[in-house]
Enzyme design. Sequence first.
Site, mmCIF file in Angstrom:
data_model
loop_
_atom_site.group_PDB
_atom_site.id
_atom_site.type_symbol
_atom_site.label_atom_id
_atom_site.label_comp_id
_atom_site.label_asym_id
_atom_site.label_seq_id
_atom_site.Cartn_x
_atom_site.Cartn_y
_atom_site.Cartn_z
ATOM 1 N N THR A 29 0.864 -1.186 0.000
ATOM 2 C CA THR A 29 0.000 0.000 0.000
ATOM 3 C C THR A 29 0.894 1.228 0.000
ATOM 4 O O THR A 29 2.001 1.201 0.547
ATOM 5 C CB THR A 29 -0.889 0.053 1.249
ATOM 6 N N GLU A 50 -5.874 -3.960 -0.043
ATOM 7 C CA GLU A 50 -6.105 -5.046 0.917
ATOM 8 C C GLU A 50 -7.299 -5.920 0.540
ATOM 9 O O GLU A 50 -7.542 -6.954 1.157
ATOM 10 C CB GLU A 50 -6.355 -4.460 2.320
ATOM 11 N N LYS A 88 -13.776 18.042 10.331
ATOM 12 C CA LYS A 88 -14.426 18.016 11.630
ATOM 13 C C LYS A 88 -14.775 19.444 12.044
ATOM 14 O O LYS A 88 -13.881 20.232 12.353
ATOM 15 C CB LYS A 88 -13.482 17.379 12.652
ATOM 16 N N TRP A 114 -19.248 16.036 11.520
ATOM 17 C CA TRP A 114 -18.420 15.728 10.364
ATOM 18 C C TRP A 114 -19.020 16.280 9.080
ATOM 19 O O TRP A 114 -20.220 16.186 8.869
ATOM 20 C CB TRP A 114 -18.273 14.212 10.209
#
Length: 544
Positions: free
Chosen positions: A188, A330, A441, A446
């Site tokens: 990754t 993944e 934030k 959010w």
Amino acid sequence: MQGLMQDYQLTLHNIFNRMERIYPDHTVVTGGPRPSRYTYAEVAERIRKLGTALEQKLGLGADAVVGSFCWNHVQHLELYYAVPMSGRVLHTLNIRLFPQQIEYIAGHAGDEIIFVDRSLLPLLLPLREQLPSVTKYVVIDDTPEGQEGPEIPSDGAFFDYEELIGDCEPITAFPEANENDGVTFCYTSGTTGNPKGVLYSHRSMWLHAMACTSTAGAGVKPTDTVMPVVPMFHANAWGFIHSAPMVGANLVLPASDMTPHGLSKLIVNEGVTLAAGVPTIWQGIVPLFDRYDFSKLDRILCGGSAVPAGLIKEWRKVDVLVWQAWGMTETNPVASGAIIDPRLDGKSEDELLPHRARAGTPPPGVEFRIVEPDSTNELPWDDVATGDLQVRGPWIARDYYNPDAGVELSTEDGWMSTGDVAAIDPFGSVRIADRTKDLVKSGGEWISSVDIENILMGHDKIREAAVIGIPHPKWDERPLACVVLEEGQEMTAEDVKEYLAPQIAKWWMPDAIEFIDEVPKTSVGKMSKKDLRDQFKEYQLPTA
Ligand code: ADP
């Protein structure tokens, strides 16, 4: 009571046999500076020769790790099969990583040899001293016919790919493998800490490819001509190198020419029916709609980052379906696709657009859940509640390869936390709200940067938009929208805000709009919020 069915191993050998025996006359075309055209029968023969060369000419041990530093082309495909089918592990090195990251991952995986495109030697050779485990290099010459490519050192550690396999006897039988044996490493890109190694298995690759051929996946079929623009050096080119040969679809590999014109020409000349890549690639081709005939192109698998509804709409003008998929390194990587549920039958394309702009439903085998942060408390599938998206299934990574201390992939109850914040609707379709680290934030609530970006990119004059959080003394963070206008277009910050106002909650309105020339991109062409945040590190929001 035990079932009485055969214990047949799901390995790449099965896909290889199908390409060789069932689809021998289907083709693999390479574009770019050194074009080539082979049938699957010829490719299979070359894979067998490479199998021989790995052992007899290069003297690699039975379980050696073999690096590749290559674009998408037929030789890379040959490595994808010959290396794992001979019991070794392929490590596809991401050519766009920083030098230190390349050194790190080659050392971490233990690469003994690297197959490298000649055009990429100038990137790799300066690192040679820092790659002590690598003792040999095999150069794939991608120089245009009749031209001189970058110089190849003449110290005995360098081999020419075509010479190497040219006079080898094809291996008669590759050794049998266990379906759980490792086949390929992909690291990754790692925005924090060291890159982390994902090690796919025969079984995960096979099942992933199978899912991609199903209509609940990408639906790759024998009559398709498939062009993965998404690189083979990252996340298996979304599995197309396996799913296409599995069902005999022709493959078209663009090599190093990823320009909008280069890709458009390949699509037209080769009759590509299914293409795949990140949104920025397809955005780049939109201005060429009246220069090329895209009538054979049926669908584009698009993902890797949020696919703006505006992009899906644009491609509809030339009758091409932009079909969104979601995944991660993944997850092998495809773990969902925006399939339209029959419950939506009868809706117009405009009504379906919000459904097409979702990450979609997982194919059979993969399961999703959303949970409250740092818990296993599941949230409802009402498309309102958002939480950490977690996945499990046979092509989801369980652990990283030799991870740094404290780095864990699986939850205690066996799911993988994705770091994406998502909602799931009652149809089971996922809507990605944001990456956890990209949410803005504000006052303890959010704001989804992705939602604002999608709306912005739906404006005719806006080519790209990225929203990031800027520290704010009262609200913690407030959104800043960075906007790239289409060429020759003009807009003021006020125009942008006026356009946004009826479409978002008042407190989501960005405090500032900045016009920039380009949104920085990651190694695989996605918008890099990290670099954008660095660029605006000192930025002061207006105080009023
Ligand atoms: P890759 O996309 O090659 O697997 P990464 O593993 O670095 O590379 O990226 C995975 C991340 O990309 C996901 O966690 C998600 O944040 C983002 N992503 C992928 N597909 C989508 C999508 N369709 N919509 C929104 N974000 C996506």
